[in-house]
Design a protein around this motif. Structure first.
Motif, mmCIF file in Angstrom:
data_model
loop_
_atom_site.group_PDB
_atom_site.id
_atom_site.type_symbol
_atom_site.label_atom_id
_atom_site.label_comp_id
_atom_site.label_asym_id
_atom_site.label_seq_id
_atom_site.Cartn_x
_atom_site.Cartn_y
_atom_site.Cartn_z
ATOM 1 N N TYR A 260 0.802 -1.221 0.000
ATOM 2 C CA TYR A 260 0.000 0.000 0.000
ATOM 3 C C TYR A 260 0.838 1.275 0.000
ATOM 4 O O TYR A 260 0.286 2.369 -0.130
ATOM 5 C CB TYR A 260 -0.957 0.001 1.193
ATOM 6 C CG TYR A 260 -2.184 -0.876 0.998
ATOM 7 C CD1 TYR A 260 -2.225 -1.890 0.036
ATOM 8 C CD2 TYR A 260 -3.294 -0.689 1.779
ATOM 9 C CE1 TYR A 260 -3.346 -2.680 -0.119
ATOM 10 C CE2 TYR A 260 -4.434 -1.477 1.618
ATOM 11 C CZ TYR A 260 -4.441 -2.469 0.672
ATOM 12 O OH TYR A 260 -5.566 -3.245 0.504
ATOM 13 N N ASP B 203 -3.591 6.946 -1.054
ATOM 14 C CA ASP B 203 -2.764 6.797 0.136
ATOM 15 C C ASP B 203 -3.647 6.350 1.294
ATOM 16 O O ASP B 203 -4.566 7.067 1.695
ATOM 17 C CB ASP B 203 -2.079 8.130 0.452
ATOM 18 C CG ASP B 203 -1.042 8.019 1.543
ATOM 19 O OD1 ASP B 203 -0.983 6.968 2.221
ATOM 20 O OD2 ASP B 203 -0.288 8.989 1.723
ATOM 21 N N ARG B 204 -3.388 5.177 1.817
ATOM 22 C CA ARG B 204 -4.169 4.639 2.933
ATOM 23 C C ARG B 204 -3.568 5.040 4.278
ATOM 24 O O ARG B 204 -4.027 4.589 5.321
ATOM 25 C CB ARG B 204 -4.259 3.108 2.836
ATOM 26 C CG ARG B 204 -4.963 2.609 1.569
ATOM 27 C CD ARG B 204 -6.405 3.073 1.543
ATOM 28 N NE ARG B 204 -7.143 2.503 0.443
ATOM 29 C CZ ARG B 204 -7.630 3.198 -0.576
ATOM 30 N NH1 ARG B 204 -7.435 4.493 -0.645
ATOM 31 N NH2 ARG B 204 -8.301 2.612 -1.532
ATOM 32 N N ASN B 205 -2.528 5.865 4.249
ATOM 33 C CA ASN B 205 -1.876 6.382 5.461
ATOM 34 C C ASN B 205 -1.376 5.273 6.381
ATOM 35 O O ASN B 205 -1.476 5.375 7.597
ATOM 36 C CB ASN B 205 -2.806 7.336 6.221
ATOM 37 C CG ASN B 205 -3.079 8.575 5.404
ATOM 38 O OD1 ASN B 205 -2.153 9.237 4.939
ATOM 39 N ND2 ASN B 205 -4.350 8.884 5.209
ATOM 40 N N TYR C 6 -5.543 -1.467 10.134
ATOM 41 C CA TYR C 6 -6.268 -1.399 8.866
ATOM 42 C C TYR C 6 -6.897 -2.760 8.552
ATOM 43 O O TYR C 6 -8.071 -2.846 8.182
ATOM 44 C CB TYR C 6 -5.325 -0.959 7.748
ATOM 45 C CG TYR C 6 -6.022 -0.561 6.481
ATOM 46 C CD1 TYR C 6 -6.467 0.744 6.291
ATOM 47 C CD2 TYR C 6 -6.239 -1.476 5.456
ATOM 48 C CE1 TYR C 6 -7.104 1.122 5.126
ATOM 49 C CE2 TYR C 6 -6.885 -1.108 4.292
ATOM 50 C CZ TYR C 6 -7.310 0.196 4.130
ATOM 51 O OH TYR C 6 -7.950 0.563 2.977
ATOM 52 N N ARG D 147 -10.787 -2.794 8.597
ATOM 53 C CA ARG D 147 -11.328 -2.706 7.238
ATOM 54 C C ARG D 147 -11.597 -4.075 6.612
ATOM 55 O O ARG D 147 -12.591 -4.246 5.918
ATOM 56 C CB ARG D 147 -10.361 -1.920 6.330
ATOM 57 C CG ARG D 147 -10.103 -0.498 6.770
ATOM 58 C CD ARG D 147 -11.302 0.423 6.592
ATOM 59 N NE ARG D 147 -11.713 0.585 5.237
ATOM 60 C CZ ARG D 147 -11.360 1.576 4.440
ATOM 61 N NH1 ARG D 147 -10.570 2.519 4.885
ATOM 62 N NH2 ARG D 147 -11.791 1.633 3.203
ATOM 63 N N ARG E 110 -18.346 -1.262 -0.682
ATOM 64 C CA ARG E 110 -17.667 0.034 -0.645
ATOM 65 C C ARG E 110 -18.692 1.144 -0.519
ATOM 66 O O ARG E 110 -19.674 1.178 -1.269
ATOM 67 C CB ARG E 110 -16.820 0.215 -1.911
ATOM 68 C CG ARG E 110 -15.849 1.356 -1.803
ATOM 69 C CD ARG E 110 -14.932 1.452 -3.004
ATOM 70 N NE ARG E 110 -14.155 0.279 -3.294
ATOM 71 C CZ ARG E 110 -12.982 -0.022 -2.732
ATOM 72 N NH1 ARG E 110 -12.478 0.744 -1.799
ATOM 73 N NH2 ARG E 110 -12.323 -1.094 -3.101
ATOM 74 N N GLU F 141 -13.743 11.419 -1.246
ATOM 75 C CA GLU F 141 -12.680 11.394 -2.252
ATOM 76 C C GLU F 141 -12.741 12.649 -3.107
ATOM 77 O O GLU F 141 -13.813 13.221 -3.313
ATOM 78 C CB GLU F 141 -12.813 10.156 -3.147
ATOM 79 C CG GLU F 141 -12.680 8.841 -2.414
ATOM 80 C CD GLU F 141 -11.280 8.553 -1.911
ATOM 81 O OE1 GLU F 141 -10.305 8.989 -2.553
ATOM 82 O OE2 GLU F 141 -11.165 7.913 -0.856
#
Length: 168
Positions: free
Chosen positions: A26, A37-39, A49, A53, A85, A158
């Motif tokens: 990632y 970017d999933r940080n 995560y 998730r 989603r 987003e």
């Protein structure tokens, strides 16, 4: 949770033990450019995560995100999943692979197998896929999987408009 297998690959449900792999995957420049970017900056970020998730969807639906493992070397090479989603009414198929394994058919092999398996076992026959306008490699794979462009969408939270494709 079950593993699924193809001739060359094992699809293993993502778990905390895969945190280091997801941290690497990632944070690839292409992942950040095309997916976002999933940080994830630390191993703990990746573990959280996965727990927050990925696990809830496995618990709820029985399927989700899978680590793709190259059978012959037992090496983690990518991930493929079918996701609920936010902002999409139809389950979303997604994939990402380490750059060294792109262009070798692994993404198609794993995604096509997962798509067929989830349809057979869970009755999920209609899928969507989203991608950025400039992610041409993913667009080709999405078409090869039998999904076609329908419209542009903006997902909640987003800033980038995405191409939305859906199975016929």
């Amino acid at each position: 949770m079950k593993n699924f297998e193809t001739e060359r690959l094992i699809l293993k449900p993502a778990s905390r033990e895969d945190a280091a792999f997801f941290l690497q995957l990632y944070n690839m420049p292409k992942f950040i450019q095309f997916i976002g970017d999933r940080n994830l900056r630390t191993l703990e970020d990746a573990e959280r995560y996965i727990e927050n998730r990925f696990r809830p969807q496995f618990d709820k639906l029985g399927f989700g995100n899978y680590v793709v493992i190259l059978r012959e070397r037992e090496e983690k090479i990518g991930a493929v999943g079918i996701f609920e989603r936010e902002g999409l009414d139809v389950m979303d198929i997604g994939f990402s692979f380490l750059e060294a394994y792109e262009g070798q058919g692994y993404a198609y092999e794993s995604a096509a197998h997962l798509k067929a398996t989830i349809a057979k076992r869970y009755g999920v026959n209609r899928l969507s896929a989203i991608t950025t306008e400039d992610n041409h490699a993913s667009q080709k794979l999405i078409e090869k999987l039998g999904l076609s462009f329908r419209k542009h969408v903006m997902l909640p939270g987003e800033a980038v408009e995405l191409r939305y494709c859906e199975s016929d």
